[in-house]
Every structure is written in structure tokens, then in C-alpha cells.
Design an enzyme around this catalytic site. Structure first.
Site, PDB file in Angstrom:
ATOM      1  N   ARG A 180      31.049  46.105  35.406  1.00  0.00           N
ATOM      2  CA  ARG A 180      29.479  46.538  36.095  1.00  0.00           C
ATOM      3  C   ARG A 180      29.588  47.766  35.410  1.00  0.00           C
ATOM      4  NH1 ARG A 180      28.329  42.467  39.538  1.00  0.00           N
ATOM      5  NH2 ARG A 180      27.154  44.132  40.836  1.00  0.00           N
ATOM      6  N   PRO A 185      52.423  42.296  40.148  1.00  0.00           N
ATOM      7  CA  PRO A 185      52.479  42.279  41.033  1.00  0.00           C
ATOM      8  C   PRO A 185      53.202  44.028  41.607  1.00  0.00           C
ATOM      9  CG  PRO A 185      53.940  40.855  40.367  1.00  0.00           C
ATOM     10  CD  PRO A 185      52.555  41.122  39.034  1.00  0.00           C
ATOM     11  N   GLU A 221      58.566  34.643  35.154  1.00  0.00           N
ATOM     12  CA  GLU A 221      58.669  35.547  35.929  1.00  0.00           C
ATOM     13  C   GLU A 221      58.147  37.699  35.529  1.00  0.00           C
ATOM     14  OE1 GLU A 221      59.271  32.716  37.830  1.00  0.00           O
ATOM     15  OE2 GLU A 221      60.762  34.322  38.564  1.00  0.00           O
ATOM     16  N   ASP A 256      25.314  49.830  44.128  1.00  0.00           N
ATOM     17  CA  ASP A 256      24.877  51.605  45.154  1.00  0.00           C
ATOM     18  C   ASP A 256      25.897  51.062  46.242  1.00  0.00           C
ATOM     19  OD1 ASP A 256      22.896  53.278  42.674  1.00  0.00           O
ATOM     20  OD2 ASP A 256      25.078  52.507  42.393  1.00  0.00           O
TER      21      ASP A 256
END
Ligand SMILES: CC(C)(C)c1cccc(C(=O)NCC2(NC(=O)c3cccc4nocc34)CCCC2)c1
Length: 247
Positions: A154, A89, A116, A169
């Protein structure tokens, strides 16, 4: 490309990367993955991977040594240089530009936190960069790692068929949100398909789709485009839309 994932739940990622485009890329050898569980490298009969935080406070912190041993084992499994990323995060937001950069590398190692988080000394010593998939509280970094795996897979050459490549695209193309999509039936109690899409007039259809993407992006994600950087044609489409809306 090779992706190693260091996680207390390595099977989780493996399952998330077993289907669809990613699963196919793996079957085709375009992508190889291996999970490494710090618990397999934890000492003692309790095989501890976490402990209480110095300074007190709630929760637990992941111990350095099991992580270091798992990371060393993963590094040693392949001679190629590896970019070590902590899904966190506190990381920089993941963007398609970053995905393209990562997809071009020979190897990635994704570290997933639990509890944590990870002892800061390990991050300072071993991590090349921290990446975040968004600003919300998660139970672990595994979902974030699965996001990186999917997005990067991908972009591996051969991962997508021609049709899928064209879709990729179009999504990636100009960074705009997607236009609305419709399929059968034309008439439905939920509404009717816009006439332009039934017209067979491909120039008009392309204009309508572009206009819809522009309007939706401006309405929902103005942060994604700089209106001043739009070309003349796009500005015309927006002006026409605003005129229609009486705006
Ligand atoms: C963002 C904000 C809400 C302000 C906040 C502040 C403080 C802690 C957390 C939090 O979620 N901590 C828990 C963990 N979170 C993640 O791993 C994680 C969460 C989100 C995006 C991610 N992208 O990659 C990994 C990610 C970290 C250790 C175990 C899971 C979230």
C-alpha cells in the site's frame, strides 16, 4: 520493490497477494514477488524439510539445509541487497512505523515457519530480524507474511489512487482509531445517522469525527495515545465529550 517469500506453501501468499491494491501494484510492476519452497531443495527421495527436535518433545523442526538452499536461490535471483525477515512469535511487534521502514527498501525476503519452527542455527546465521503480527498461536508464518506484503504494498508510490491515498493518510495520520462511518439510508431500524453528518457543516463534521476518534482511542486503545501529548484543540474536544457524558 521485490518481495521473496520462503515458505512450504508459496501459493498461499501468492493468492493472498493477487487481489485488490496488492494485485494492482503487482500488475503495475510496483511490486514483484516470488515464492521459494524449501521442499524443492530438499535432498533424498523423501525430500525432508523437517525432523524431530533434539531434546525430545512434541512436533517437528524445519531443517537447516533446505532453507539455506532456498534462501541462497532467492538471494541469487536479484542483485539488489535484501533484508531477510523471519516472521515469528518471538519477533518484535509489527507496527506502521516498521512497515514504512520496510516499504522504503528495494528488497525484502520473508521466511515463514511451520511445525514448531526453524533450527535456531539457521536463524542466527541468516536472519536480519524477526517480526511478529501478534500474540496468538498460528499454524504457520504465511498469514503474517501476507500481512507484511499488504501493508508494504500500500505504501509503494502509485499503488493507491488519490482517493485511496487520502484514506491511507487519514488512517496513518495521527495513529488514532477511526471514527464511525455511515452511509444510506438516513433512517433504519438499526438507528439513524448522527445529525451532524447531515448538516453540511464541514467544520462541525471534522470536529465530531476527531472527537469520535479521540474518544474511541482512549476508550479502546489508550496505549495508542499519550493524553499529555495532545494539543489544546484535542484536549478541548475530550473535555467537551466528558462534560456531555457527565463524566
Ligand atoms: C505468541 C504466543 C501465543 C505466545 C506463541 C508462543 C509460542 C509459539 C507460538 C506459535 O504460534 N508458534 C507457531 C508458529 N507461529 C507463527 O509463525 C506466528 C505466530 C504468531 C504471530 C506471528 N507473526 O509471524 C509469525 C507468527 C511458529 C512456527 C509455525 C507457526 C505462539
Amino acid at each position: 520493490m521485490r518481495i521473496d517469500v520462503v515458505s512450504l506453501f508459496p501459493d498461499f501468499i501468492d493468492q493472498a497477494a493477487a487481489v485488490g491494491v496488492v494485485g494492482r501494484a503487482r500488475e503495475r510492476g510496483l511490486l514483484t514477488m516470488q515464492g521459494w519452497n524449501p521442499r524443492d531443495y530438499a535432498e533424498g527421495n523423501y525430500r525432508r524439510v523437517d525432523d524431530r527436535p533434539f531434546g525430545g518433545g512434541p512436533g517437528m523442526v524445519m531443517l537447516i539445509e533446505p532453507l539455506r538452499a532456498a534462501l541462497a536461490a532467492a538471494r541469487a535471483a536479484d542483485p539488489a541487497p535484501v533484508r531477510v525477515i523471519y516472521m515469528s512469535p518471538q519477533g518484535r511487534p509489527l507496527t506502521q512505523a516498521k512497515v514504512r521502514e520496510l516499504a522504503a527498501l528495494p528488497r525484502l525476503l520473508l521466511l515463514c515457519g511451520r511445525y514448531e519452527g526453524v533450527d535456531e542455527r539457521f536463524l542466527q546465521a541468516e536472519i536480519d530480524e524477526e517480526l511478529s503480527i501478534g500474540d496468538y498461536v498460528l499454524s504457520g508464518g504465511e498469514l503474517a507474511a501476507a500481512v507484511v506484503v499488504d501493508a508494504v504494498a500500500r505504501l509503494q508510490d502509485g499503488a493507491l489512487g488519490d482517493a485511496e491515498s487520502a484514506v491511507q493518510d487519514s488512517f496513518e495520520g495521527d495513529g488514532l482509531l477511526d471514527c464511525p462511518h455511515y452511509t444510506r439510508p438516513v433512517e433504519h431500524d438499526m438507528g439513524r445517522v448522527p445529525d451532524v453528518l447531515l448538516s453540511g457543516n464541514h467544520a462541525e463534521i471534522a470536529k465530531w469525527r476527531r472527537q469520535q476518534s479521540l474518544v474511541r482511542t482512549l476508550e479502546r486503545r489508550p496505549d495508542l495515545i499519550d493524553e499529555t501529548a495532545l494539543g489544546k484543540a484535542d484536549r478541548r474536544l475530550l473535555a467537551a465529550w466528558r462534560a456531555e457524558q457527565g463524566g
